[in-house]
Motif scaffolding. Sequence first.
Motif, PDB file in Angstrom:
ATOM      1  N   GLN A 351       0.847  -1.189   0.000  1.00  0.00           N
ATOM      2  CA  GLN A 351       0.000   0.000   0.000  1.00  0.00           C
ATOM      3  C   GLN A 351       0.886   1.243   0.000  1.00  0.00           C
ATOM      4  OE1 GLN A 351      -3.339   0.089   2.774  1.00  0.00           O
ATOM      5  NE2 GLN A 351      -3.131  -2.118   3.070  1.00  0.00           N
ATOM      6  N   SER A 352       0.571   2.173  -0.910  1.00  0.00           N
ATOM      7  CA  SER A 352       1.447   3.322  -1.101  1.00  0.00           C
ATOM      8  C   SER A 352       1.326   4.362   0.002  1.00  0.00           C
ATOM      9  CB  SER A 352       1.159   3.988  -2.445  1.00  0.00           C
ATOM     10  OG  SER A 352      -0.067   4.686  -2.411  1.00  0.00           O
ATOM     11  N   LYS A 353       0.289   4.270   0.834  1.00  0.00           N
ATOM     12  CA  LYS A 353       0.146   5.285   1.884  1.00  0.00           C
ATOM     13  C   LYS A 353       1.359   5.299   2.805  1.00  0.00           C
ATOM     14  CE  LYS A 353      -2.570   2.421   5.134  1.00  0.00           C
ATOM     15  NZ  LYS A 353      -3.862   2.304   5.849  1.00  0.00           N
ATOM     16  N   TYR A 354       2.005   4.163   2.954  1.00  0.00           N
ATOM     17  CA  TYR A 354       3.191   4.112   3.807  1.00  0.00           C
ATOM     18  C   TYR A 354       4.371   4.830   3.151  1.00  0.00           C
ATOM     19  CZ  TYR A 354       0.337   0.596   6.112  1.00  0.00           C
ATOM     20  OH  TYR A 354      -0.693  -0.046   6.747  1.00  0.00           O
ATOM     21  N   ILE A 355       4.479   4.747   1.830  1.00  0.00           N
ATOM     22  CA  ILE A 355       5.525   5.492   1.135  1.00  0.00           C
ATOM     23  C   ILE A 355       5.213   6.985   1.148  1.00  0.00           C
ATOM     24  CG2 ILE A 355       6.798   5.767  -1.015  1.00  0.00           C
ATOM     25  CD1 ILE A 355       7.356   3.149   0.381  1.00  0.00           C
ATOM     26  N   ASP A 356       3.925   7.336   1.122  1.00  0.00           N
ATOM     27  CA  ASP A 356       3.562   8.754   1.248  1.00  0.00           C
ATOM     28  C   ASP A 356       4.108   9.333   2.545  1.00  0.00           C
ATOM     29  OD1 ASP A 356       2.146   8.693  -1.146  1.00  0.00           O
ATOM     30  OD2 ASP A 356       0.216   8.323  -0.182  1.00  0.00           O
ATOM     31  N   VAL A 357       3.945   8.589   3.629  1.00  0.00           N
ATOM     32  CA  VAL A 357       4.454   9.042   4.926  1.00  0.00           C
ATOM     33  C   VAL A 357       5.978   9.020   4.929  1.00  0.00           C
ATOM     34  CG1 VAL A 357       4.577   8.455   7.378  1.00  0.00           C
ATOM     35  CG2 VAL A 357       2.367   8.426   6.191  1.00  0.00           C
ATOM     36  N   LEU A 358       6.557   7.959   4.390  1.00  0.00           N
ATOM     37  CA  LEU A 358       8.020   7.857   4.307  1.00  0.00           C
ATOM     38  C   LEU A 358       8.594   9.042   3.539  1.00  0.00           C
ATOM     39  CD1 LEU A 358       9.965   4.637   3.275  1.00  0.00           C
ATOM     40  CD2 LEU A 358      10.530   6.840   2.275  1.00  0.00           C
ATOM     41  N   GLU A 359       7.989   9.359   2.401  1.00  0.00           N
ATOM     42  CA  GLU A 359       8.488  10.455   1.576  1.00  0.00           C
ATOM     43  C   GLU A 359       8.425  11.787   2.318  1.00  0.00           C
ATOM     44  OE1 GLU A 359       7.722  11.604  -2.971  1.00  0.00           O
ATOM     45  OE2 GLU A 359       6.031  12.172  -1.690  1.00  0.00           O
ATOM     46  N   ARG A 360       7.304  12.051   2.967  1.00  0.00           N
ATOM     47  CA  ARG A 360       7.165  13.311   3.707  1.00  0.00           C
ATOM     48  C   ARG A 360       8.237  13.421   4.793  1.00  0.00           C
ATOM     49  NH1 ARG A 360       3.605  17.263   4.352  1.00  0.00           N
ATOM     50  NH2 ARG A 360       2.333  16.265   2.753  1.00  0.00           N
ATOM     51  N   GLN A 554       2.855  24.268   1.306  1.00  0.00           N
ATOM     52  CA  GLN A 554       3.493  23.081   0.759  1.00  0.00           C
ATOM     53  C   GLN A 554       3.487  23.163  -0.760  1.00  0.00           C
ATOM     54  OE1 GLN A 554       2.403  19.230   2.459  1.00  0.00           O
ATOM     55  NE2 GLN A 554       2.372  18.340   0.409  1.00  0.00           N
ATOM     56  N   TYR A 555       4.579  22.681  -1.360  1.00  0.00           N
ATOM     57  CA  TYR A 555       4.688  22.608  -2.814  1.00  0.00           C
ATOM     58  C   TYR A 555       5.250  21.238  -3.155  1.00  0.00           C
ATOM     59  CZ  TYR A 555       5.746  24.061  -7.630  1.00  0.00           C
ATOM     60  OH  TYR A 555       5.789  24.183  -9.007  1.00  0.00           O
ATOM     61  N   GLY A 556       4.445  20.393  -3.803  1.00  0.00           N
ATOM     62  CA  GLY A 556       4.836  19.008  -3.983  1.00  0.00           C
ATOM     63  C   GLY A 556       4.947  18.341  -2.623  1.00  0.00           C
ATOM     64  N   PRO A 557       6.012  17.593  -2.365  1.00  0.00           N
ATOM     65  CA  PRO A 557       6.166  16.952  -1.055  1.00  0.00           C
ATOM     66  C   PRO A 557       6.865  17.826  -0.016  1.00  0.00           C
ATOM     67  CG  PRO A 557       7.920  16.229  -2.482  1.00  0.00           C
ATOM     68  CD  PRO A 557       7.060  17.160  -3.312  1.00  0.00           C
ATOM     69  N   ILE A 558       7.264  19.030  -0.407  1.00  0.00           N
ATOM     70  CA  ILE A 558       8.104  19.868   0.446  1.00  0.00           C
ATOM     71  C   ILE A 558       7.257  20.856   1.251  1.00  0.00           C
ATOM     72  CG2 ILE A 558       9.999  21.520   0.511  1.00  0.00           C
ATOM     73  CD1 ILE A 558      10.915  18.822  -0.395  1.00  0.00           C
ATOM     74  N   VAL A 559       7.480  20.873   2.565  1.00  0.00           N
ATOM     75  CA  VAL A 559       6.869  21.846   3.464  1.00  0.00           C
ATOM     76  C   VAL A 559       7.804  23.050   3.574  1.00  0.00           C
ATOM     77  CG1 VAL A 559       6.093  22.272   5.824  1.00  0.00           C
ATOM     78  CG2 VAL A 559       5.624  20.063   4.723  1.00  0.00           C
ATOM     79  N   TYR A 560       7.232  24.237   3.585  1.00  0.00           N
ATOM     80  CA  TYR A 560       8.023  25.472   3.576  1.00  0.00           C
ATOM     81  C   TYR A 560       7.968  26.185   4.926  1.00  0.00           C
ATOM     82  CZ  TYR A 560       9.179  25.069  -1.302  1.00  0.00           C
ATOM     83  OH  TYR A 560       9.724  24.632  -2.485  1.00  0.00           O
ATOM     84  N   ALA A 561       8.973  27.004   5.150  1.00  0.00           N
ATOM     85  CA  ALA A 561       9.080  27.782   6.378  1.00  0.00           C
ATOM     86  C   ALA A 561       9.474  29.210   6.024  1.00  0.00           C
ATOM     87  CB  ALA A 561      10.121  27.176   7.317  1.00  0.00           C
ATOM     88  N   VAL A 562       9.173  30.121   6.923  1.00  0.00           N
ATOM     89  CA  VAL A 562       9.540  31.530   6.753  1.00  0.00           C
ATOM     90  C   VAL A 562      10.570  31.878   7.817  1.00  0.00           C
ATOM     91  CG1 VAL A 562       8.720  33.903   6.843  1.00  0.00           C
ATOM     92  CG2 VAL A 562       7.321  32.146   5.737  1.00  0.00           C
ATOM     93  N   GLU A 563      11.735  32.327   7.368  1.00  0.00           N
ATOM     94  CA  GLU A 563      12.809  32.736   8.271  1.00  0.00           C
ATOM     95  C   GLU A 563      12.907  34.255   8.301  1.00  0.00           C
ATOM     96  OE1 GLU A 563      16.703  30.350   9.168  1.00  0.00           O
ATOM     97  OE2 GLU A 563      16.428  30.390   7.006  1.00  0.00           O
ATOM     98  N   ASP A 564      13.191  34.797   9.469  1.00  0.00           N
ATOM     99  CA  ASP A 564      13.347  36.242   9.588  1.00  0.00           C
ATOM    100  C   ASP A 564      14.577  36.762   8.853  1.00  0.00           C
ATOM    101  OD1 ASP A 564      11.073  36.280  11.120  1.00  0.00           O
ATOM    102  OD2 ASP A 564      11.920  37.586  12.667  1.00  0.00           O
ATOM    103  N   ILE A 565      15.537  35.875   8.567  1.00  0.00           N
ATOM    104  CA  ILE A 565      16.720  36.329   7.843  1.00  0.00           C
ATOM    105  C   ILE A 565      16.344  36.827   6.451  1.00  0.00           C
ATOM    106  CG2 ILE A 565      17.358  34.100   6.800  1.00  0.00           C
ATOM    107  CD1 ILE A 565      20.277  34.783   7.579  1.00  0.00           C
ATOM    108  N   ASP A 566      15.270  36.296   5.893  1.00  0.00           N
ATOM    109  CA  ASP A 566      14.744  36.777   4.611  1.00  0.00           C
ATOM    110  C   ASP A 566      13.649  37.816   4.794  1.00  0.00           C
ATOM    111  OD1 ASP A 566      16.206  34.875   2.908  1.00  0.00           O
ATOM    112  OD2 ASP A 566      14.894  33.348   3.779  1.00  0.00           O
ATOM    113  N   ASN A 567      12.979  37.743   5.936  1.00  0.00           N
ATOM    114  CA  ASN A 567      11.760  38.527   6.138  1.00  0.00           C
ATOM    115  C   ASN A 567      11.758  39.106   7.550  1.00  0.00           C
ATOM    116  OD1 ASN A 567      10.455  37.159   3.604  1.00  0.00           O
ATOM    117  ND2 ASN A 567      10.965  35.451   4.970  1.00  0.00           N
ATOM    118  N   PRO A 568      12.433  40.219   7.794  1.00  0.00           N
ATOM    119  CA  PRO A 568      12.519  40.783   9.146  1.00  0.00           C
ATOM    120  C   PRO A 568      11.144  40.947   9.790  1.00  0.00           C
ATOM    121  CG  PRO A 568      14.001  41.932   7.675  1.00  0.00           C
ATOM    122  CD  PRO A 568      13.187  41.021   6.817  1.00  0.00           C
ATOM    123  N   ASN A 569      11.067  40.513  11.061  1.00  0.00           N
ATOM    124  CA  ASN A 569       9.852  40.620  11.883  1.00  0.00           C
ATOM    125  C   ASN A 569       8.732  39.671  11.459  1.00  0.00           C
ATOM    126  OD1 ASN A 569      10.961  42.800  13.435  1.00  0.00           O
ATOM    127  ND2 ASN A 569      10.475  44.173  11.720  1.00  0.00           N
TER     128      ASN A 569
END
Length: 645
Positions: A351-360, A554-569
């Motif tokens: 079952q591919s649901k386990y690979i979905d979790v593995l990939e994430r 999220q874009y594809g399997p990748i979760v994104y974050a916002v850092e203050d080094i790029d975006n003060p405050n």
Amino acid sequence: MKGLFICSLGLLFSTHLLGQSPSQKIFPINFSKVAIEDNFWSPQLEKVATSTIDACVSYTEEKTGRIRNFEKVAKGSGQHEGIYYDDSDVYKAIEAIAYSLKNYPNQELEANTDQWIDKIAAAQQPDGYLNTYYTLNGLENRWKDMERHEDYCAGHLIEAGIAYYNTTGKDKLLKVAIKFADHIDNYFRIPNKPWVTGHEGIELALMKLYHQTNEKRYLQLADWFVEQRGKGHGVGKIWDEWKAPEYAQDDIPVRDQRKITGHAVRAMYLYSGVADIASETKDVGYVKTMDAIWDDVVNKHYYITGGIGAQGSNEGFGKPYDLPNESAYCETCASVGMVFWNQRMNMLSAQSKYIDVLERTLYNAAIDGISLTGNRFFYGNPLASDGNYERSEWFGTACCPSNIARLVSSLGSYIYSRSATDLYVNLFVGSETTVDLNKNEVFVKQSGNYPWNGNVSIEINLKKAKAFAVFLRIPGWLKEPVPGSLYHYKNNKTNNYTVTVNGKPIKAALIDGYLKINRKWKKGDKIDLNMDMEVQRIVSSDAMKANKNRVALQYGPIVYAVEDIDNPNAKDGLIIPENTEFKVSYKPDLLGGTNVIQFRAPIISNNLQEDKEITAIPYFLWNNRGKSKMQVWIPEEITDIGRNK
């Protein structure tokens, strides 16, 4: 060619014929038979083979007493340096080195590792026992405290011995491991002397040894260890001082367990071993346990990054839905274990649901544990930071560096699987392999630029036309972030995909998350999978109070974050209104080359609101430019600013 990794020797499952596993449905193609040339993963493999392995060697051999402990045992005198479980780090380093030597042969590294192995062998006792802590502090105290990790260290010795033998053909460490395993079997199982492993890990290692040798006693010993749990046999700090046997998954017998409890790494190693045992014994009770616990994890205890283990106090699981962001523990080793367990669940069920979790987990929480330079590491992986959290050169308890090194170096083992007649494509990694399907050699070549875009091509070549099925995983993230009820895409928005063979659309059944492409394949056939990727706003279940009125990107399997080094405050002032528009672009000169998500949104600072251009980076890349505030879950409303603990 730079970035090309190819190996020839068979490793795990090499002596394990398909017919010998009555419950296992599919088998992974071992990394030793997979050549990787991939824009995303080749740099990861290269940095581990150089920088990460160098760090592991330096701290194991020079900056700590781990190797010196073996030397002292061989001499018969000296004071033990470090912690009682430090032997395990030596073994994990050797395992990582073994995989790395396959990817990047290095005579000097191999010769140095041979010297380590000589010292380990010299420290082994005549009866097979091997543990520097107890040998230097008094063998009369061995096997008395179940929390002292003697069998956990033995498990990592076994894994290292197998990996090094299958990479180099040298069996000295494997013989040491077998002698120790036989000692344990003779000491415990054969006389049926109760023993509970405080830190699991030997169970899955014994199953690897069984697969390697076909010696049934190792299967029996692994099963015996599992059967000991939940019967009140525990002796040690966990049981006597903490009064918390659930910390080590020992509160009830394994067949009766239905909820995830305790230390996250211990749990993952245990259930990986249980899955391996179930594949051999057809133990329905074990399978029911794992199904129930897996559902409990992904529905109540799973971070959007794939991390597990919310609490630092027990390095493990807390109450359902209690998943704080800034204090999230999410140990790197737990993510490694999550990859191990989910691969085994996939092997049992197809079952591919386990690979979905593995990939994430693999693309987010696991590789977050290692820096771009390869020589700095996260032990825990929080989803928000006030700017005081950063990767370290090393740790007193140094399980994570070698653990992430062995996972990344063996990546090839997770890409493809097979049954007796059919091929399964699990991960989208530029790679090549040759698979023997029903006495017919099939050459497979995969290419694309995943995870930065969703276009994947798979070439099939064989000498003689042959009918078989290619099971192509259709990623779960196209429809929902992860299986279960914890997260969903806002407004139920999903991504689409198309599949063609030789440029023509096909009709194929979707079976357990795999598209079954069944046809008579001939030389030069080509599958193209085109997955739409759009920025998705993820929201949590209402039961998760920490993420109320917040979204993750999220874009594809990748979760994104916002850092203050790029975006003060931004950490304390950013909000993402409902109508925000997103743009994705690839930045080759940023953080080694990465997609970024850019958008215009308001930042509240000093009671002033100002629209700013915001840049979000992949979560796994944060903290590679110095300390900086960061968050994954971003408020949609002003009233929720600052509530992210």
